[in-house]
Design a protein around this motif. Structure first.
Motif, short mmCIF file in Angstrom:
data_model
loop_
_atom_site.label_atom_id
_atom_site.label_comp_id
_atom_site.label_asym_id
_atom_site.label_seq_id
_atom_site.Cartn_x
_atom_site.Cartn_y
_atom_site.Cartn_z
N LEU A 29 98.94 -21.31 29.94
CA LEU A 29 98.83 -20.06 29.80
C LEU A 29 100.05 -19.20 31.00
CD1 LEU A 29 95.02 -19.62 30.63
CD2 LEU A 29 96.48 -18.82 28.58
N ASN A 32 103.50 -19.48 28.88
CA ASN A 32 103.53 -18.62 28.02
C ASN A 32 103.60 -17.16 28.65
OD1 ASN A 32 103.87 -19.62 25.60
ND2 ASN A 32 102.06 -20.96 26.46
N SER A 33 103.26 -16.96 30.10
CA SER A 33 103.08 -15.78 30.65
C SER A 33 104.64 -15.41 31.13
CB SER A 33 102.10 -15.47 31.74
OG SER A 33 100.85 -15.81 31.21
N GLU A 35 108.29 -13.88 31.19
CA GLU A 35 109.00 -13.07 30.26
C GLU A 35 110.28 -12.83 31.21
OE1 GLU A 35 110.14 -10.60 27.30
OE2 GLU A 35 108.12 -11.71 27.50
N ASP A 40 104.54 -12.42 34.44
CA ASP A 40 103.60 -11.35 33.74
C ASP A 40 102.25 -11.63 33.89
OD1 ASP A 40 102.63 -9.03 32.35
OD2 ASP A 40 104.44 -9.08 31.07
N GLU A 41 101.60 -10.81 35.04
CA GLU A 41 100.37 -10.95 35.27
C GLU A 41 99.51 -10.24 34.09
OE1 GLU A 41 96.75 -12.04 36.93
OE2 GLU A 41 98.89 -12.26 37.78
N LEU A 43 100.05 -10.12 31.10
CA LEU A 43 100.47 -11.24 29.73
C LEU A 43 99.35 -12.43 29.96
CD1 LEU A 43 101.60 -12.01 27.17
CD2 LEU A 43 103.55 -12.74 28.23
N TYR A 44 99.36 -13.08 31.20
CA TYR A 44 98.54 -13.99 31.73
C TYR A 44 97.01 -13.36 31.42
CZ TYR A 44 96.19 -17.51 34.30
OH TYR A 44 95.34 -18.68 34.78
N LEU A 47 96.32 -13.62 27.70
CA LEU A 47 96.33 -14.69 27.08
C LEU A 47 94.86 -15.51 27.54
CD1 LEU A 47 99.98 -16.01 27.72
CD2 LEU A 47 98.69 -15.43 25.55
#
Length: 60
Positions: A29, A32-33, A35, A40-41, A43-44, A47
């Motif tokens: 996670l 993939n978070s 950027e 990116d909190e 995005l985390y 996900l």
């Protein structure tokens, strides 16, 4: 407890099991978070929510 047991318990609403699965997948996670090498909190969180939604929809 094995993953399958966590999965079934999480599907039944066990918050501890859901938390354990999130911990298992935390490195992925986080990866993939990223950027442009910045975490990116938001995005985390998205996900993580997506993972939990997938757990709830998983058919055994």
């Amino acid at each position: 407890m094995e993953f399958e047991e966590y999965l079934e318990a999480a599907r039944q609403g066990d918050l501890k099991a859901q938390e354990e699965i999130i911990k298992m997948y935390r490195p992925l996670l986080i990866k993939n978070s990223m950027e442009r090498n910045v975490f990116d909190e938001d995005l985390y969180q998205e996900l993580s929510i997506t993972l939990l939604n997938c757990i709830m929809k998983f058919k055994t």
